[in-house]
Design an enzyme around this catalytic site. Structure first.
Site, PDB file in Angstrom:
ATOM      1  CB  VAL A  43     -31.457 -12.167  -9.049  1.00 10.62           C
ATOM      2  CG1 VAL A  43     -31.212 -13.577  -8.522  1.00 10.62           C
ATOM      3  CG2 VAL A  43     -32.348 -12.202 -10.276  1.00 10.62           C
ATOM      4  CB  SER A  44     -29.597  -7.141  -7.952  1.00  8.86           C
ATOM      5  OG  SER A  44     -29.661  -7.324  -6.555  1.00  8.86           O
ATOM      6  CB  THR A  45     -28.821  -7.659 -12.799  1.00 11.87           C
ATOM      7  OG1 THR A  45     -28.059  -8.867 -12.684  1.00 11.87           O
ATOM      8  CG2 THR A  45     -28.189  -6.585 -11.914  1.00 11.87           C
ATOM      9  CD  GLN A 101     -27.398 -10.714  -9.551  1.00 12.22           C
ATOM     10  OE1 GLN A 101     -28.417 -10.076  -9.299  1.00 12.22           O
ATOM     11  NE2 GLN A 101     -26.391 -10.802  -8.700  1.00 12.22           N
ATOM     12  CB  VAL A 156     -36.387  -5.380  -9.197  1.00 14.81           C
ATOM     13  CG1 VAL A 156     -36.982  -6.044  -7.966  1.00 14.81           C
ATOM     14  CG2 VAL A 156     -36.403  -3.872  -9.068  1.00 14.81           C
TER      15      VAL A 156
END
Length: 206
Positions: A8-10, A13, A37
């Site tokens: 996931v990006s953050t 999430q 990341v």
């Protein structure tokens, strides 16, 4: 052995959806590697660990392709590495991306990605030429590094141009020019920027 990768990006999430899907596909929890990341960042520590751990006969499963790769060139490099090492790959939500079986379909998919990656490389070369021409029009003459092919000289010059401009991060420069971080630093060594490269900081945008 079957391995899984989820991202996931953050930090906010959740990985739960991807983890549940991987477990359902028969991936044991201890064989699932995860990262939190952004997809545009080249450095994903746990993905690197997973890729180093994979061996001949293993299978890598992901929820979705773009969680694993940053670009078509990145994808094709991975697929080529997997093919050479005898590693299989499958995407859960994109069933047409599946090399777990020795079939014409798997070979076709690999060839398609290879053709698309070549197209992207050609686009990067054209973008490099355009960037250099733009720099020259602004009076920023960049020296041609010695000991490189003409194509790589252009990339090295563009790396130097973006370095001097200071508007992009190192990762953004590498992504735009289509080189690895190690190659980026090597290119700077061909210029008079070698001693300054480690001090590089992206300038604040105004």
């Amino acid at each position: 052995m079957i391995f899984g990768y989820a991202r996931v990006s953050t930090e906010e999430q959740s990985l739960d959806l991807q983890l549940d899907a991987l477990l359902k596909e028969g991936v044991q929890e201890r064989n699932i590697y995860t990262d939190k990341v952004s997809g545009i960042k080249a450095e994903r520590k746990n993905l690197s660990k997973l890729l180093d751990h994979l061996r001949e006969g293993d299978t890598l499963v992901v929820w979705k392709l773009d969680l694993l790769v940053r670009s078509l060139i990145h994808l094709t490099k991975l697929m080529s590495d997997f093919e050479q090492k005898g590693i299989k790959f499958r995407s859960i939500t994109e069933p047409f991306i599946n090399t777990t079986q020795d079939s014409p379909h798997s070979k076709f998919i690999t060839n398609i990605f290879g053709a698309l990656a070549q197209l992207e490389r050609d686009i990067i070369i054209e973008r490099t030429k355009a960037g250099l021409e733009s720099a020259r029009r602004r009076g920023k003459v960049l020296g041609a590094p010695k000991g490189l092919s003409q194509k790589n000289k252009q990339r090295a010059e563009l790396c130097a141009y973006y370095f001097k401009e200071g508007k992009l991060s190192v990762s953004e420069i590498c992504e735009r020019v289509g080189v690895s971080r190690a190659t980026y630093y090597k290119y700077l060594d061909y210029t008079d920027l070698g001693g300054k490269k480690r001090k590089y900081r992206k300038k604040d945008s105004k």
